[in-house]
Design a protein around this motif. Structure first.
Motif, PDB file in Angstrom:
ATOM      1  N   TYR A  59       0.840  -1.205   0.000  1.00  0.00           N
ATOM      2  CA  TYR A  59       0.000   0.000   0.000  1.00  0.00           C
ATOM      3  C   TYR A  59       0.875   1.255   0.000  1.00  0.00           C
ATOM      4  O   TYR A  59       0.621   2.219  -0.740  1.00  0.00           O
ATOM      5  CB  TYR A  59      -0.906  -0.027   1.233  1.00  0.00           C
TER       6      TYR A  59
ATOM      7  N   ALA B 126      -9.455   4.920 -10.908  1.00  0.00           N
ATOM      8  CA  ALA B 126      -9.559   3.502 -10.556  1.00  0.00           C
ATOM      9  C   ALA B 126      -8.495   3.125  -9.525  1.00  0.00           C
ATOM     10  O   ALA B 126      -8.775   2.429  -8.550  1.00  0.00           O
ATOM     11  CB  ALA B 126      -9.406   2.640 -11.802  1.00  0.00           C
ATOM     12  N   ALA B 127      -7.254   3.613  -9.714  1.00  0.00           N
ATOM     13  CA  ALA B 127      -6.181   3.316  -8.764  1.00  0.00           C
ATOM     14  C   ALA B 127      -6.485   3.923  -7.401  1.00  0.00           C
ATOM     15  O   ALA B 127      -6.241   3.307  -6.356  1.00  0.00           O
ATOM     16  CB  ALA B 127      -4.847   3.845  -9.298  1.00  0.00           C
TER      17      ALA B 127
ATOM     18  N   HIS C 280      -9.126   1.931  -5.612  1.00  0.00           N
ATOM     19  CA  HIS C 280      -8.548   0.704  -5.062  1.00  0.00           C
ATOM     20  C   HIS C 280      -7.772   0.991  -3.774  1.00  0.00           C
ATOM     21  O   HIS C 280      -7.900   0.260  -2.778  1.00  0.00           O
ATOM     22  CB  HIS C 280      -7.614   0.068  -6.089  1.00  0.00           C
TER      23      HIS C 280
ATOM     24  N   THR D 283     -10.095   1.693  -0.889  1.00  0.00           N
ATOM     25  CA  THR D 283     -10.662   0.444  -0.378  1.00  0.00           C
ATOM     26  C   THR D 283      -9.634  -0.319   0.455  1.00  0.00           C
ATOM     27  O   THR D 283      -9.946  -0.856   1.525  1.00  0.00           O
ATOM     28  CB  THR D 283     -11.143  -0.430  -1.548  1.00  0.00           C
ATOM     29  N   GLU D 284      -8.394  -0.355  -0.038  1.00  0.00           N
ATOM     30  CA  GLU D 284      -7.331  -1.045   0.687  1.00  0.00           C
ATOM     31  C   GLU D 284      -7.038  -0.351   2.013  1.00  0.00           C
ATOM     32  O   GLU D 284      -6.752  -1.016   3.010  1.00  0.00           O
ATOM     33  CB  GLU D 284      -6.068  -1.106  -0.178  1.00  0.00           C
TER      34      GLU D 284
END
Length: 523
Positions: free
Chosen positions: A304, A461-462, A465, A468-469
């Motif tokens: 991350y 989109a990245a 993600h 969410t992570e």
């Protein structure tokens, strides 16, 4: 050697303290202090701290302690006319180190060293405060070096010399926390922690007639200081783990704030330190009980962190982009346009032109002179205190000699007066340097805000993600923490606050910080 009395509030001492504070305020943007209520109201004290930043460390403790702190200094320094007078004026005790008396027999060297330390110990026994750095050397590691036993021996000696009717000297751990120790205009936190609670068994051993028992007492007190300082400074094994813990701190703070529905703003050093303490405490508590879960969480956190760094973003910026126009920049531009449209740009240019050579020279000097990174701030602080005022003075002299065309800025009777011209030029360069730094900082913040907004527009989109992570990592961390008693407290908005209850227990007991029994210990 006669023992010095507790440091008196002399004129010399007041001037040196004020000068030290001025230099520190010049170098650091903010100096925060916590834990003053933990300091003793009467009796002597031995302040112990780790040593990550050269002469800056003792300077901070000297300037920010509410009571006068006596330091020991190499005896040869007292021979310098001005420096010697200053050292005596602030109550410094000359220390005869073994290296300074290399020509003497071992017994004589040891006797000279013990005599000088006894003088300092007698001062503490009489109610003075002293400060020691038990590592014996400054360093760049994120953890403590192996502690020397001198601090323990010194404290036990001060207790031995203390009158029975007076409060016994205490050991006060001090945490020094830098957000960027080498950087000009960074921030620092000086945290005074509660006195160490030394077990009675160690104190009895220290007074034993048996020499081996006394050595065991020194070992035990040294272990207690070591364990306490490790907790106070949140020591980590390596810099990678240190940075990952800071990433976890920022991740948890951002996700907690997002779920609370508020925008937390930039944390101060107190919140940064206590937030890191929560991560640090949880990691070392669960590393032993849940090693596989901790290893898996570290792996996810590392990935991350790499993704976030690739996007050149911070955790909180996943929720919303930063404001493109910072309020400070808007005010500055408004004032520039409305009031000093003609004055400000030349002033900024003058500040850059005059101060840039000194700044570049300090940067080069700090790289050339400093053997390690920990010395760079010391070099910048000491030489900057001379280089920048000298630059302003030179600018004033040149302006006075050239009689620059500043008649529009001065009353008619002062026009073309060399002294007035020189003073004005020196004042403008002194103001223009910090103002230029502030201006450039706002420009960098605006450029970053623009870059983050473009990143958000192109890589939705990245970012989705990563957001969410971030939430998944937050849940995994909280699940792993469970019912652990973490330092600090969390307010409804998600900010971490200092907890006096936890702080009061943080440095107090050998059981809490995991000091092993001293039986069978080796020095």
């Amino acid at each position: 050697m006669a023992a010095p009395a507790p440091a008196r509030d002399t004129l010399t001492r007041r001037l040196v303290v004020r000068a030290t504070r001025l230099l520190l305020r010049f170098f650091f943007r903010r100096v925060e202090v916590t834990g003053l209520e933990n300091l003793p109201r009467s009796g002597g004290a031995v302040l112990v701290s780790w040593h990550p930043n050269g002469l800056v460390d003792p300077g901070l403790i000297f300037a920010e302690s509410p009571a006068s702190v006596i330091f020991g200094a190499r005896h040869g320094l007292f021979d310098f006319p001005v420096l010697g007078a200053i050292l005596r004026g602030v109550g410094t005790v000359p220390i005869y180190r073994a290296i300074d008396t290399a020509g003497l027999p071992p017994e004589a060297r040891r006797a000279a060293n013990e005599k000088s330390l006894d003088a300092l110990a007698e001062a503490v026994a009489g109610g003075a405060w002293s400060c020691l750095f038990p590592e014996g050397d400054s360093h760049d590691a994120p953890h403590l070096l192996d502690l020397k036993s001198g601090a323990a021996r010194f404290w036990l000696r001060s207790r031995e010399l203390s009158p029975a009717s007076a409060p016994a000297p205490v050991i006060i751990p001090v945490g020094l926390h830098y957000d960027s120790k080498r950087a000009f205009r960074s921030s620092v936190l000086v945290a005074f922690h509660p006195p160490l609670d030394v077990p009675e068994a160690l104190l009895r051993m220290a007074g034993d007639v048996d020499e081996s028992a006394r050595r065991q007492a020194v070992v035990g007190v040294t272990r207690l200081i070591d364990a306490s300082l490790r907790e106070v400074v949140h020591a980590t094994e390596n810099w990678e783990l240190h940075h990952l813990m800071h990433r976890a701190r920022k991740l948890v703070r951002a996700e907690r704030g997002a779920r609370a529905g508020g925008r937390l703003g930039k944390p101060d050093m107190v919140e940064r330190t206590w937030g890191f303490a929560r991560i640090w405490t949880a990691y070392y508590a669960r590393r032993d009980t849940h090693p596989e879960a901790v290893a898996a969480l570290i792996l996810r956190l590392r990935e991350y962190d790499a993704d976030l760094r690739a996007l050149a973003m911070e955790d909180h910026e996943l929720d919303r982009g930063p404001a493109l126009w910072r309020p400070g920049l808007a005010v500055l531009l408004g004032v520039q346009a409305a009031a000093v449209f003609v004055l400000l740009p030349p002033l900024l240019l003058l500040g850059v032109v005059v101060n840039a050579p000194a700044a570049l020279g300090l940067w080069a000097l700090s790289k050339a002179v400093s053997k390690r990174k920990k010395d760079e701030a010391t070099v910048k602080l000491l030489f900057g205190a001379v280089a920048f005022p000298l630059s302003w003075l030179v600018a004033g002299i040149i302006a006075a000699r050239l009689d620059l065309a500043v008649s529009l800025l001065l009353p008619q009777q002062w026009s073309h007066t060399p002294l007035a011209v020189g003073l004005l030029a020196a004042l403008l360069t002194a103001i223009g340097g910090p103002l230029a730094l502030r201006y450039l900082r706002l420009v960098r913040e605006t450029a970053r805000a623009l870059r983050v907004r473009l990143t958000r527009a192109r890589r939705r989109a990245a970012l989705a993600h990563l957001k969410t992570e971030r939430g998944a990592l937050f849940d995994a961390f909280m699940g792993l923490v469970g019912a652990l008693d973490l330092p600090g407290s969390v307010d409804p908005r998600g900010r971490v606050r200092r907890s006096e209850r936890w702080d009061a227990a943080g440095s107090g007991s050998a059981e809490r910080i995991g000091v092993a029994p001293v039986a069978g210990a080796e020095e």
